[in-house]
Scaffold this active site. Structure first.
Site, PDB file in Angstrom:
ATOM      1  N   GLY A 112       9.378  59.232 -20.877  1.00  0.00           N
ATOM      2  CA  GLY A 112       8.705  57.935 -20.822  1.00  0.00           C
ATOM      3  C   GLY A 112       8.299  57.557 -19.415  1.00  0.00           C
ATOM      4  O   GLY A 112       7.207  57.030 -19.185  1.00  0.00           O
ATOM      5  N   GLY A 133      11.156  53.229 -23.887  1.00  0.00           N
ATOM      6  CA  GLY A 133      12.001  54.143 -23.128  1.00  0.00           C
ATOM      7  C   GLY A 133      11.296  54.654 -21.887  1.00  0.00           C
ATOM      8  O   GLY A 133      11.247  55.857 -21.634  1.00  0.00           O
ATOM      9  N   ALA A 134      10.753  53.725 -21.091  1.00  0.00           N
ATOM     10  CA  ALA A 134       9.869  54.109 -19.983  1.00  0.00           C
ATOM     11  C   ALA A 134      10.566  54.185 -18.634  1.00  0.00           C
ATOM     12  O   ALA A 134       9.905  54.469 -17.635  1.00  0.00           O
ATOM     13  CB  ALA A 134       8.704  53.122 -19.892  1.00  0.00           C
ATOM     14  N   THR A 135      11.868  53.950 -18.564  1.00  0.00           N
ATOM     15  CA  THR A 135      12.516  53.906 -17.252  1.00  0.00           C
ATOM     16  C   THR A 135      12.946  55.266 -16.741  1.00  0.00           C
ATOM     17  O   THR A 135      13.241  55.421 -15.558  1.00  0.00           O
ATOM     18  CB  THR A 135      13.743  52.977 -17.279  1.00  0.00           C
ATOM     19  OG1 THR A 135      14.694  53.465 -18.241  1.00  0.00           O
ATOM     20  CG2 THR A 135      13.340  51.550 -17.628  1.00  0.00           C
ATOM     21  N   SER A 152      10.547  65.873 -32.613  1.00  0.00           N
ATOM     22  CA  SER A 152      11.295  67.041 -32.142  1.00  0.00           C
ATOM     23  C   SER A 152      11.054  68.192 -33.102  1.00  0.00           C
ATOM     24  O   SER A 152      10.823  67.987 -34.304  1.00  0.00           O
ATOM     25  CB  SER A 152      12.791  66.726 -32.079  1.00  0.00           C
ATOM     26  OG  SER A 152      13.539  67.888 -31.753  1.00  0.00           O
ATOM     27  N   TYR A 200      20.561  63.385 -35.550  1.00  0.00           N
ATOM     28  CA  TYR A 200      19.400  63.411 -34.659  1.00  0.00           C
ATOM     29  C   TYR A 200      18.213  64.064 -35.352  1.00  0.00           C
ATOM     30  O   TYR A 200      17.094  63.532 -35.339  1.00  0.00           O
ATOM     31  CB  TYR A 200      19.760  64.167 -33.384  1.00  0.00           C
ATOM     32  CG  TYR A 200      18.604  64.351 -32.432  1.00  0.00           C
ATOM     33  CD1 TYR A 200      18.216  63.330 -31.569  1.00  0.00           C
ATOM     34  CD2 TYR A 200      17.878  65.543 -32.413  1.00  0.00           C
ATOM     35  CE1 TYR A 200      17.150  63.501 -30.699  1.00  0.00           C
ATOM     36  CE2 TYR A 200      16.810  65.718 -31.552  1.00  0.00           C
ATOM     37  CZ  TYR A 200      16.447  64.696 -30.695  1.00  0.00           C
ATOM     38  OH  TYR A 200      15.392  64.859 -29.836  1.00  0.00           O
ATOM     39  N   GLY A 208      13.111  59.898 -17.779  1.00  0.00           N
ATOM     40  CA  GLY A 208      12.736  60.999 -18.650  1.00  0.00           C
ATOM     41  C   GLY A 208      11.254  61.059 -18.934  1.00  0.00           C
ATOM     42  O   GLY A 208      10.403  60.750 -18.085  1.00  0.00           O
TER      43      GLY A 208
END
Length: 279
Positions: free
Chosen positions: A19, A13-15, A146, A169, A17
């Site tokens: 990440g 998830g590096a694209t 979280s 979640y 936020g």
């Protein structure tokens, strides 16, 4: 701990936020950073931007939809064969409660979506890459969890009977912490350390805005809390811990129950075997 310029770090998830923040900061150190994303166009654009800003040409990309266990399996297999070493795995990719938390969604494998992406993909990718991490020891796993956690009801773990997106979640994030404790017990200091962190409360991300929540913290707040787990030498000796930003805390009590963790492992292995045809 090897110098960061000699390390290889995978961030899911590096694209965007958190990440992306971590990627930018680590790229600037000269580390080899492997950026994961699920959208080819966004991943290519993010890669160009990171290389241009950092001047670091050792930034790589991998494309996979973590909502499909076949894609997770292919990603792990590819990286295990391709990489000579992996010093840090940052399991960051995830989905929130959803714009309409009353609508239950499933992955392509028929698994409740939050459980599938936030936890089950993390479980399978981490297990697949564990031999590579062990060969690269001392190495680290950092799970982005979280403070929002809720005990898993093993009579209905995928919430088929009574669904709420926020609960889904929170269960998935607790499951990540339970995995963290299992990994810490299996490997230990000197091999692979595993820690989990709640980086910040309601960071300014698309996930938070989708919930209709006004952000409380910045990406920098969460990123700077998380970076020490990746970069600081003292974390060679810290293992099996949950951090609420910069403070070590106890997670939901279910995380420390051996029988609950055994049930979670069993469920995870069964779901993966079903999705991958037992292979």
């Amino acid at each position: 701990m090897r110098p960061l310029s000699e390390q290889t770090i995978l961030i899911t998830g590096a694209t965007a936020g958190l990440g992306r923040y971590l990627t930018d900061r680590l790229a600037a150190t000269g580390a080899t950073v492997i950026m994961h994303g699920r959208d080819a166009q966004r991943l290519a654009q993010a890669h160009r931007e990171v290389v241009a800003a950092s001047g670091n040409e050792r930034i790589e990309t991998v494309l996979a939809d973590l909502a499909a266990l076949s894609a997770v399996d292919a990603l792990g297999t590819e990286l295990a064969a391709r990489l000579p070493r992996l010093d840090v795995l940052v399991n960051n990719a995830g989905v929130g409660a959803g714009a309409d938390s009353s609508v239950r969604q499933e992955s392509s494998d028929g698994v409740e979506l939050r459980f599938a992406v936030n936890y089950l993909a993390t479980y399978h990718l981490t297990r697949t890459l564990s031999p590579l991490l062990a060969r690269s020891a001392p190495s680290r796993i950092v799970n982005i969890a979280s403070a929002g956690q809720q005990a898993i009801d093993f009579d209905d773990p995928l919430l088929t009977q009574s669904y709420d997106g926020a609960r889904a979640y929170r269960q998935s994030k607790l499951a990540m912490i339970m995995l963290t404790l299992d990994l810490a017990e299996e490997f230990g200091v000197g091999q692979i350390t595993a820690n989990a962190i709640h980086p910040a409360t309601f960071m300014d991300t698309a996930m938070v805005r989708e919930w209709g929540i006004t952000p409380v913290n910045t990406l920098a707040d969460g990123g700077e809390a998380t970076l020490p787990l990746i970069t600081e030498e003292r974390f060679d000796e810290i293992n099996g811990c949950y951090f609420n930003t910069t403070e070590q805390e106890r997670a939901n009590s279910q995380a420390y129950e051996p029988e609950a963790r055994r049930c979670l492992r069993k469920l995870s292995d069964e779901l993966i075997a079903d999705a991958l045809g037992g292979n």
